[in-house]
Design a protein around this motif. Sequence first.
Motif, PDB file in Angstrom:
ATOM      1  N   ASN A  64      60.781  -8.067  34.059  1.00  0.00           N
ATOM      2  CA  ASN A  64      61.470  -8.864  33.042  1.00  0.00           C
ATOM      3  C   ASN A  64      60.878  -8.778  31.643  1.00  0.00           C
ATOM      4  O   ASN A  64      61.416  -9.383  30.728  1.00  0.00           O
ATOM      5  N   PHE A  65      59.781  -8.088  31.475  1.00  0.00           N
ATOM      6  CA  PHE A  65      59.146  -8.045  30.158  1.00  0.00           C
ATOM      7  C   PHE A  65      58.303  -6.785  30.035  1.00  0.00           C
ATOM      8  O   PHE A  65      58.059  -6.084  31.000  1.00  0.00           O
ATOM      9  N   ILE A  66      57.848  -6.564  28.814  1.00  0.00           N
ATOM     10  CA  ILE A  66      56.953  -5.442  28.535  1.00  0.00           C
ATOM     11  C   ILE A  66      55.601  -6.034  28.147  1.00  0.00           C
ATOM     12  O   ILE A  66      55.521  -6.884  27.262  1.00  0.00           O
ATOM     13  N   TYR A  67      54.561  -5.602  28.832  1.00  0.00           N
ATOM     14  CA  TYR A  67      53.191  -6.064  28.565  1.00  0.00           C
ATOM     15  C   TYR A  67      52.487  -5.041  27.690  1.00  0.00           C
ATOM     16  O   TYR A  67      52.514  -3.841  27.982  1.00  0.00           O
TER      17      TYR A  67
ATOM     18  N   GLY B 169      45.412 -13.823  26.890  1.00  0.00           N
ATOM     19  CA  GLY B 169      45.502 -13.142  28.180  1.00  0.00           C
ATOM     20  C   GLY B 169      44.682 -13.784  29.275  1.00  0.00           C
ATOM     21  O   GLY B 169      44.796 -13.405  30.434  1.00  0.00           O
ATOM     22  N   HIS B 170      43.863 -14.777  28.944  1.00  0.00           N
ATOM     23  CA  HIS B 170      43.054 -15.417  29.980  1.00  0.00           C
ATOM     24  C   HIS B 170      43.841 -16.500  30.717  1.00  0.00           C
ATOM     25  O   HIS B 170      43.505 -16.832  31.849  1.00  0.00           O
ATOM     26  N   VAL B 171      44.897 -17.041  30.113  1.00  0.00           N
ATOM     27  CA  VAL B 171      45.755 -18.027  30.769  1.00  0.00           C
ATOM     28  C   VAL B 171      47.111 -17.394  31.066  1.00  0.00           C
ATOM     29  O   VAL B 171      47.524 -17.318  32.211  1.00  0.00           O
ATOM     30  N   PHE B 172      47.794 -16.959  30.014  1.00  0.00           N
ATOM     31  CA  PHE B 172      49.083 -16.286  30.168  1.00  0.00           C
ATOM     32  C   PHE B 172      48.851 -14.788  30.054  1.00  0.00           C
ATOM     33  O   PHE B 172      48.252 -14.315  29.102  1.00  0.00           O
ATOM     34  N   ASN B 173      49.341 -14.052  31.050  1.00  0.00           N
ATOM     35  CA  ASN B 173      49.099 -12.608  31.106  1.00  0.00           C
ATOM     36  C   ASN B 173      50.174 -11.956  31.963  1.00  0.00           C
ATOM     37  O   ASN B 173      51.138 -12.623  32.343  1.00  0.00           O
ATOM     38  N   LYS B 174      50.002 -10.692  32.286  1.00  0.00           N
ATOM     39  CA  LYS B 174      51.059 -10.001  33.045  1.00  0.00           C
ATOM     40  C   LYS B 174      51.219 -10.554  34.456  1.00  0.00           C
ATOM     41  O   LYS B 174      52.296 -10.475  35.031  1.00  0.00           O
ATOM     42  N   GLU B 175      50.176 -11.149  35.034  1.00  0.00           N
ATOM     43  CA  GLU B 175      50.289 -11.765  36.356  1.00  0.00           C
ATOM     44  C   GLU B 175      50.791 -13.207  36.265  1.00  0.00           C
ATOM     45  O   GLU B 175      51.324 -13.742  37.225  1.00  0.00           O
ATOM     46  N   ASN B 176      50.594 -13.845  35.113  1.00  0.00           N
ATOM     47  CA  ASN B 176      51.017 -15.226  34.893  1.00  0.00           C
ATOM     48  C   ASN B 176      51.700 -15.311  33.528  1.00  0.00           C
ATOM     49  O   ASN B 176      51.152 -15.866  32.583  1.00  0.00           O
ATOM     50  N   PRO B 177      52.900 -14.727  33.407  1.00  0.00           N
ATOM     51  CA  PRO B 177      53.561 -14.681  32.109  1.00  0.00           C
ATOM     52  C   PRO B 177      54.182 -16.018  31.713  1.00  0.00           C
ATOM     53  O   PRO B 177      54.428 -16.877  32.560  1.00  0.00           O
ATOM     54  N   LEU B 178      54.431 -16.147  30.442  1.00  0.00           N
ATOM     55  CA  LEU B 178      55.214 -17.260  29.927  1.00  0.00           C
ATOM     56  C   LEU B 178      56.662 -17.062  30.374  1.00  0.00           C
ATOM     57  O   LEU B 178      57.034 -15.953  30.763  1.00  0.00           O
ATOM     58  N   PRO B 179      57.507 -18.114  30.319  1.00  0.00           N
ATOM     59  CA  PRO B 179      58.913 -17.895  30.668  1.00  0.00           C
ATOM     60  C   PRO B 179      59.579 -17.029  29.605  1.00  0.00           C
ATOM     61  O   PRO B 179      59.714 -17.426  28.457  1.00  0.00           O
ATOM     62  N   MET B 180      59.922 -15.822  29.984  1.00  0.00           N
ATOM     63  CA  MET B 180      60.478 -14.856  29.045  1.00  0.00           C
ATOM     64  C   MET B 180      61.800 -14.323  29.574  1.00  0.00           C
ATOM     65  O   MET B 180      62.053 -14.335  30.775  1.00  0.00           O
ATOM     66  N   SER B 181      62.598 -13.818  28.650  1.00  0.00           N
ATOM     67  CA  SER B 181      63.861 -13.173  29.007  1.00  0.00           C
ATOM     68  C   SER B 181      63.641 -11.678  29.199  1.00  0.00           C
ATOM     69  O   SER B 181      62.676 -11.118  28.663  1.00  0.00           O
ATOM     70  N   LYS B 182      64.553 -11.054  29.897  1.00  0.00           N
ATOM     71  CA  LYS B 182      64.454  -9.615  30.141  1.00  0.00           C
ATOM     72  C   LYS B 182      64.363  -8.875  28.800  1.00  0.00           C
ATOM     73  O   LYS B 182      65.150  -9.112  27.900  1.00  0.00           O
ATOM     74  N   GLY B 183      63.358  -7.998  28.685  1.00  0.00           N
ATOM     75  CA  GLY B 183      63.152  -7.222  27.464  1.00  0.00           C
ATOM     76  C   GLY B 183      62.187  -7.839  26.472  1.00  0.00           C
ATOM     77  O   GLY B 183      61.823  -7.202  25.489  1.00  0.00           O
ATOM     78  N   ASP B 184      61.775  -9.099  26.691  1.00  0.00           N
ATOM     79  CA  ASP B 184      60.783  -9.705  25.805  1.00  0.00           C
ATOM     80  C   ASP B 184      59.450  -8.976  25.946  1.00  0.00           C
ATOM     81  O   ASP B 184      59.210  -8.260  26.932  1.00  0.00           O
ATOM     82  N   ILE B 185      58.586  -9.174  24.981  1.00  0.00           N
ATOM     83  CA  ILE B 185      57.283  -8.504  24.951  1.00  0.00           C
ATOM     84  C   ILE B 185      56.178  -9.538  25.046  1.00  0.00           C
ATOM     85  O   ILE B 185      56.225 -10.568  24.369  1.00  0.00           O
ATOM     86  N   LEU B 186      55.190  -9.264  25.872  1.00  0.00           N
ATOM     87  CA  LEU B 186      54.001 -10.098  25.994  1.00  0.00           C
ATOM     88  C   LEU B 186      52.813  -9.310  25.464  1.00  0.00           C
ATOM     89  O   LEU B 186      52.437  -8.283  26.031  1.00  0.00           O
ATOM     90  N   LEU B 187      52.249  -9.776  24.338  1.00  0.00           N
ATOM     91  CA  LEU B 187      51.050  -9.168  23.754  1.00  0.00           C
ATOM     92  C   LEU B 187      49.838  -9.965  24.205  1.00  0.00           C
ATOM     93  O   LEU B 187      49.799 -11.185  24.045  1.00  0.00           O
ATOM     94  N   CYS B 188      48.848  -9.285  24.751  1.00  0.00           N
ATOM     95  CA  CYS B 188      47.612  -9.938  25.177  1.00  0.00           C
ATOM     96  C   CYS B 188      46.412  -9.082  24.788  1.00  0.00           C
ATOM     97  O   CYS B 188      46.521  -7.861  24.690  1.00  0.00           O
ATOM     98  N   GLY B 189      45.284  -9.736  24.602  1.00  0.00           N
ATOM     99  CA  GLY B 189      44.007  -9.065  24.456  1.00  0.00           C
ATOM    100  C   GLY B 189      43.244  -9.250  25.752  1.00  0.00           C
ATOM    101  O   GLY B 189      43.738  -8.964  26.835  1.00  0.00           O
ATOM    102  N   HIS B 190      42.031  -9.773  25.655  1.00  0.00           N
ATOM    103  CA  HIS B 190      41.190 -10.216  26.774  1.00  0.00           C
ATOM    104  C   HIS B 190      40.579  -9.108  27.617  1.00  0.00           C
ATOM    105  O   HIS B 190      39.389  -9.138  27.890  1.00  0.00           O
TER     106      HIS B 190
END
Length: 182
Positions: free
Chosen positions: A138-141, A106-127
């Motif tokens: 486009n994703f669920i954080y 979550g310090h590099v890729f996060n909800k403000e700077n997500p990876l290239p994801m498709s609609k409905g993908d999930i981004l799991l982060c800690g940090h």
Amino acid sequence: MKYMIASDIHGSAKYCQIMLERFAAENTDRLLLLGDLLYHGPRNDLPEYYAPKKVIKLLDSLKDSIVCVRGNCDAEVDQMVLHFPIMAEYAVLDFGGKNLIYASHGHVFNKENPLPMSKGDILLCGHTHVPACEKNENFIYMNPGSVSIPKENSPHSYMIFENGKFQWKNLHDGKVYKEFTV
């Protein structure tokens, strides 16, 4: 497959031990760690029972069951003492459905700077050390919170993912306090 998702141990042997007890009690297949394993970092106070050498032994006991990404407090020297990979910036998990799960500290890729994801993908982060479940365009954080240093009055926590359902659980008693079904 049943996953336990946890983040931000920060060298606390006490909370790492409790986490591993929950891992066993949950009868979980894999442990997905979202970084910050051994070092507490300059912005955090020392966590309770700070003992990184004990955390190394505890985590290495499950080395064949761990998937891990690198946190901002993880370094090459940590990889030298741990016997499972910890230096990936992110991981992509495919559960055979139409959506993917991306895991990053979550310090590099996060909800403000997500990876290239498709609609409905999930981004799991800690940090942040704060549990979260937020639908974005486009994703669920999601964030499991912190095992050892929770913030914003959140509990010491982890997540379970099984059969399309995420559950946030209190580390001390294993009780569910939030759920989300994909």
